[in-house]
Design a protein around this motif. Sequence first.
Motif, PDB file in Angstrom:
ATOM      1  N   GLU A   1       8.391   9.190  -8.525  1.00  0.00           N
ATOM      2  CA  GLU A   1       7.815   8.665  -9.761  1.00  0.00           C
ATOM      3  C   GLU A   1       7.331   7.224  -9.570  1.00  0.00           C
ATOM      4  O   GLU A   1       6.271   6.847 -10.106  1.00  0.00           O
ATOM      5  CB  GLU A   1       8.848   8.743 -10.886  1.00  0.00           C
ATOM      6  CG  GLU A   1       9.148  10.189 -11.289  1.00  0.00           C
ATOM      7  CD  GLU A   1      10.270  10.322 -12.300  1.00  0.00           C
ATOM      8  OE1 GLU A   1      10.225  11.260 -13.114  1.00  0.00           O
ATOM      9  OE2 GLU A   1      11.201   9.487 -12.267  1.00  0.00           O
ATOM     10  N   MET A   2       8.076   6.435  -8.821  1.00  0.00           N
ATOM     11  CA  MET A   2       7.623   5.059  -8.552  1.00  0.00           C
ATOM     12  C   MET A   2       6.312   5.074  -7.766  1.00  0.00           C
ATOM     13  O   MET A   2       5.426   4.249  -7.982  1.00  0.00           O
ATOM     14  CB  MET A   2       8.704   4.286  -7.774  1.00  0.00           C
ATOM     15  CG  MET A   2       9.933   3.921  -8.588  1.00  0.00           C
ATOM     16  SD  MET A   2       9.581   2.915 -10.078  1.00  0.00           S
ATOM     17  CE  MET A   2       9.131   1.346  -9.338  1.00  0.00           C
ATOM     18  N   GLN A   3       6.210   6.048  -6.854  1.00  0.00           N
ATOM     19  CA  GLN A   3       4.975   6.178  -6.080  1.00  0.00           C
ATOM     20  C   GLN A   3       3.810   6.632  -6.974  1.00  0.00           C
ATOM     21  O   GLN A   3       2.705   6.080  -6.895  1.00  0.00           O
ATOM     22  CB  GLN A   3       5.211   7.189  -4.957  1.00  0.00           C
ATOM     23  CG  GLN A   3       4.139   7.153  -3.892  1.00  0.00           C
ATOM     24  CD  GLN A   3       4.351   8.228  -2.828  1.00  0.00           C
ATOM     25  OE1 GLN A   3       5.364   8.928  -2.821  1.00  0.00           O
ATOM     26  NE2 GLN A   3       3.394   8.366  -1.951  1.00  0.00           N
ATOM     27  N   CYS A   4       4.077   7.606  -7.831  1.00  0.00           N
ATOM     28  CA  CYS A   4       3.041   8.085  -8.762  1.00  0.00           C
ATOM     29  C   CYS A   4       2.568   6.948  -9.667  1.00  0.00           C
ATOM     30  O   CYS A   4       1.368   6.809  -9.926  1.00  0.00           O
ATOM     31  CB  CYS A   4       3.576   9.218  -9.635  1.00  0.00           C
ATOM     32  SG  CYS A   4       3.742  10.800  -8.801  1.00  0.00           S
ATOM     33  N   LEU A   5       3.513   6.163 -10.155  1.00  0.00           N
ATOM     34  CA  LEU A   5       3.171   5.060 -11.057  1.00  0.00           C
ATOM     35  C   LEU A   5       2.261   4.065 -10.350  1.00  0.00           C
ATOM     36  O   LEU A   5       1.218   3.679 -10.870  1.00  0.00           O
ATOM     37  CB  LEU A   5       4.466   4.392 -11.539  1.00  0.00           C
ATOM     38  CG  LEU A   5       4.351   3.210 -12.478  1.00  0.00           C
ATOM     39  CD1 LEU A   5       3.525   3.534 -13.715  1.00  0.00           C
ATOM     40  CD2 LEU A   5       5.744   2.713 -12.906  1.00  0.00           C
ATOM     41  N   ARG A   6       2.640   3.687  -9.121  1.00  0.00           N
ATOM     42  CA  ARG A   6       1.805   2.750  -8.358  1.00  0.00           C
ATOM     43  C   ARG A   6       0.421   3.338  -8.149  1.00  0.00           C
ATOM     44  O   ARG A   6      -0.597   2.660  -8.347  1.00  0.00           O
ATOM     45  CB  ARG A   6       2.461   2.443  -7.006  1.00  0.00           C
ATOM     46  CG  ARG A   6       1.559   1.600  -6.100  1.00  0.00           C
ATOM     47  CD  ARG A   6       2.235   1.195  -4.796  1.00  0.00           C
ATOM     48  NE  ARG A   6       2.602   2.298  -3.935  1.00  0.00           N
ATOM     49  CZ  ARG A   6       1.744   2.982  -3.174  1.00  0.00           C
ATOM     50  NH1 ARG A   6       0.460   2.666  -3.177  1.00  0.00           N
ATOM     51  NH2 ARG A   6       2.163   3.980  -2.418  1.00  0.00           N
ATOM     52  N   GLN A   7       0.355   4.609  -7.759  1.00  0.00           N
ATOM     53  CA  GLN A   7      -0.946   5.212  -7.461  1.00  0.00           C
ATOM     54  C   GLN A   7      -1.788   5.386  -8.721  1.00  0.00           C
ATOM     55  O   GLN A   7      -3.014   5.320  -8.664  1.00  0.00           O
ATOM     56  CB  GLN A   7      -0.734   6.539  -6.730  1.00  0.00           C
ATOM     57  CG  GLN A   7      -0.190   6.286  -5.322  1.00  0.00           C
ATOM     58  CD  GLN A   7       0.030   7.538  -4.516  1.00  0.00           C
ATOM     59  OE1 GLN A   7       0.264   8.594  -5.074  1.00  0.00           O
ATOM     60  NE2 GLN A   7      -0.042   7.424  -3.202  1.00  0.00           N
ATOM     61  N   SER A   8      -1.124   5.590  -9.862  1.00  0.00           N
ATOM     62  CA  SER A   8      -1.890   5.725 -11.105  1.00  0.00           C
ATOM     63  C   SER A   8      -2.594   4.412 -11.468  1.00  0.00           C
ATOM     64  O   SER A   8      -3.551   4.400 -12.227  1.00  0.00           O
ATOM     65  CB  SER A   8      -0.991   6.184 -12.258  1.00  0.00           C
ATOM     66  OG  SER A   8      -0.205   5.110 -12.746  1.00  0.00           O
ATOM     67  N   PHE A   9      -2.094   3.302 -10.918  1.00  0.00           N
ATOM     68  CA  PHE A   9      -2.742   1.996 -11.133  1.00  0.00           C
ATOM     69  C   PHE A   9      -3.814   1.708 -10.075  1.00  0.00           C
ATOM     70  O   PHE A   9      -4.516   0.704 -10.182  1.00  0.00           O
ATOM     71  CB  PHE A   9      -1.711   0.862 -11.044  1.00  0.00           C
ATOM     72  CG  PHE A   9      -0.687   0.832 -12.141  1.00  0.00           C
ATOM     73  CD1 PHE A   9      -0.984   1.284 -13.420  1.00  0.00           C
ATOM     74  CD2 PHE A   9       0.581   0.308 -11.906  1.00  0.00           C
ATOM     75  CE1 PHE A   9      -0.032   1.226 -14.428  1.00  0.00           C
ATOM     76  CE2 PHE A   9       1.536   0.249 -12.907  1.00  0.00           C
ATOM     77  CZ  PHE A   9       1.232   0.709 -14.175  1.00  0.00           C
ATOM     78  N   GLY A  10      -3.856   2.519  -9.031  1.00  0.00           N
ATOM     79  CA  GLY A  10      -4.769   2.234  -7.924  1.00  0.00           C
ATOM     80  C   GLY A  10      -4.358   1.014  -7.117  1.00  0.00           C
ATOM     81  O   GLY A  10      -5.197   0.298  -6.583  1.00  0.00           O
ATOM     82  N   LEU A  11      -3.035   0.757  -7.037  1.00  0.00           N
ATOM     83  CA  LEU A  11      -2.548  -0.435  -6.338  1.00  0.00           C
ATOM     84  C   LEU A  11      -1.943  -0.091  -4.979  1.00  0.00           C
ATOM     85  O   LEU A  11      -1.405   0.995  -4.785  1.00  0.00           O
ATOM     86  CB  LEU A  11      -1.480  -1.145  -7.178  1.00  0.00           C
ATOM     87  CG  LEU A  11      -1.918  -1.752  -8.508  1.00  0.00           C
ATOM     88  CD1 LEU A  11      -0.742  -2.484  -9.146  1.00  0.00           C
ATOM     89  CD2 LEU A  11      -3.095  -2.707  -8.346  1.00  0.00           C
ATOM     90  N   SER A  12      -2.008  -1.067  -4.067  1.00  0.00           N
ATOM     91  CA  SER A  12      -1.366  -0.926  -2.761  1.00  0.00           C
ATOM     92  C   SER A  12       0.114  -1.299  -2.874  1.00  0.00           C
ATOM     93  O   SER A  12       0.548  -1.904  -3.864  1.00  0.00           O
ATOM     94  CB  SER A  12      -2.044  -1.857  -1.755  1.00  0.00           C
ATOM     95  OG  SER A  12      -1.808  -3.201  -2.128  1.00  0.00           O
ATOM     96  N   VAL A  13       0.868  -0.957  -1.842  1.00  0.00           N
ATOM     97  CA  VAL A  13       2.283  -1.345  -1.754  1.00  0.00           C
ATOM     98  C   VAL A  13       2.407  -2.871  -1.849  1.00  0.00           C
ATOM     99  O   VAL A  13       3.271  -3.392  -2.569  1.00  0.00           O
ATOM    100  CB  VAL A  13       2.880  -0.804  -0.426  1.00  0.00           C
ATOM    101  CG1 VAL A  13       4.198  -1.473  -0.102  1.00  0.00           C
ATOM    102  CG2 VAL A  13       3.039   0.707  -0.494  1.00  0.00           C
ATOM    103  N   GLU A  14       1.535  -3.574  -1.171  1.00  0.00           N
ATOM    104  CA  GLU A  14       1.584  -5.040  -1.181  1.00  0.00           C
ATOM    105  C   GLU A  14       1.375  -5.586  -2.592  1.00  0.00           C
ATOM    106  O   GLU A  14       2.049  -6.532  -3.019  1.00  0.00           O
ATOM    107  CB  GLU A  14       0.487  -5.638  -0.267  1.00  0.00           C
ATOM    108  CG  GLU A  14       0.714  -5.457   1.217  1.00  0.00           C
ATOM    109  CD  GLU A  14       0.307  -4.078   1.734  1.00  0.00           C
ATOM    110  OE1 GLU A  14      -0.101  -3.205   0.913  1.00  0.00           O
ATOM    111  OE2 GLU A  14       0.415  -3.851   2.948  1.00  0.00           O
ATOM    112  N   GLN A  15       0.427  -5.008  -3.315  1.00  0.00           N
ATOM    113  CA  GLN A  15       0.142  -5.499  -4.670  1.00  0.00           C
ATOM    114  C   GLN A  15       1.332  -5.262  -5.604  1.00  0.00           C
ATOM    115  O   GLN A  15       1.659  -6.118  -6.418  1.00  0.00           O
ATOM    116  CB  GLN A  15      -1.120  -4.821  -5.221  1.00  0.00           C
ATOM    117  CG  GLN A  15      -2.396  -5.342  -4.554  1.00  0.00           C
ATOM    118  CD  GLN A  15      -3.626  -4.555  -4.981  1.00  0.00           C
ATOM    119  OE1 GLN A  15      -3.610  -3.318  -5.016  1.00  0.00           O
ATOM    120  NE2 GLN A  15      -4.694  -5.254  -5.297  1.00  0.00           N
TER     121      GLN A  15
END
Lengths: 166, 166
Positions: A11-25
């Motif tokens: 879910e944390m990964q889905c949330l990040r990807q739903s924002f179009g953000l990189s791990v660094e961001q």
Amino acid sequence: MSKITPLNAIEMQCLRQSFGLSVEQVATLTKCTKEQVIAWESAQDTAPMQAQKALLDIDDIIEMQVLNTTDGIEELFKKEPKRHLAFVVYPTQALYTQYNPEFLSSLPLTELYNTAAWRIKKECKIVLEVEVTLIALDAEAYKAYRADNNMSESRESRAKWAATQL
Amino acid sequence: MSKITPLNAIEMQCLRQSFGLSVEQVATLTKCTKEQVIAWESAQDTAPMQAQKALLDIDDIIEMQVLNTTDGIEELFKKEPKRHLAFVVYPTQALYTQYNPEFLSSLPLTELYNTAAWRIKKECKIVLEVEVTLIALDAEAYKAYRADNNMSESRESRAKWAATQL
């Protein structure tokens, strides 16, 4: 999604990807390290509740922005019906920071603003049957347009320039 | 978004990012090269209409999947009210291909299925006030659970296993 139920790795990964953000961001946004983000997305660690809350708050802000803007467009169209609308977005963080600083505290990255803009485009299409085109601000073309029309810099001027790009 | 209005560079980028996909993955999905995707996202070229349509069709399929699943959950809850539900997702492409092949033709990548799952989670929270937790399939744990309970492999078995992970 304001009530906080802990999110797991996927879910944390889905949330990040739903924002179009990189791990660094996401690391920067949550004041964590890149290694921490990788660890919580691979279930080696749980994301700190503070980091989860920071990201879910951003998701709430984007949803609110989508609803408010769509409502605003609906209201506007009662007076002045149009079926095609331009919505300015900012192709770089530098342009976003320079031209759209009122969003920096709530949506600090241009990718987050773009995420909201893309959802606004979809919402307007589905709910209002209005076509929204996202127009990336071209600083040089916009300056030339203002000079030609003797206009000062403002959100309205940007919107007028964007409308010429449709 | 089934009616096709050409998307510009920033919109093509937003669309890809809304799926959580890399440039390489979009290249494969659209039968284009990585260089072509980079070119259309940087406004050096226009994305072929066939590529635009392929991606917008996927967006439609995801929206439909979100609506249908949310409706299904609402229907289910009329008979058996619950406030917390598990939804199986697939952490790798190999597991997705092995366990969820019925989606391969419409949503060929596990990231696309995850995108739908994340939107389902949000929709259920907002519309139904139901908490959905995405449960990444753990093939070993799932096999052990089936052996313990003398169950064959099926979507229902996966759902039952996932419910034990809440």
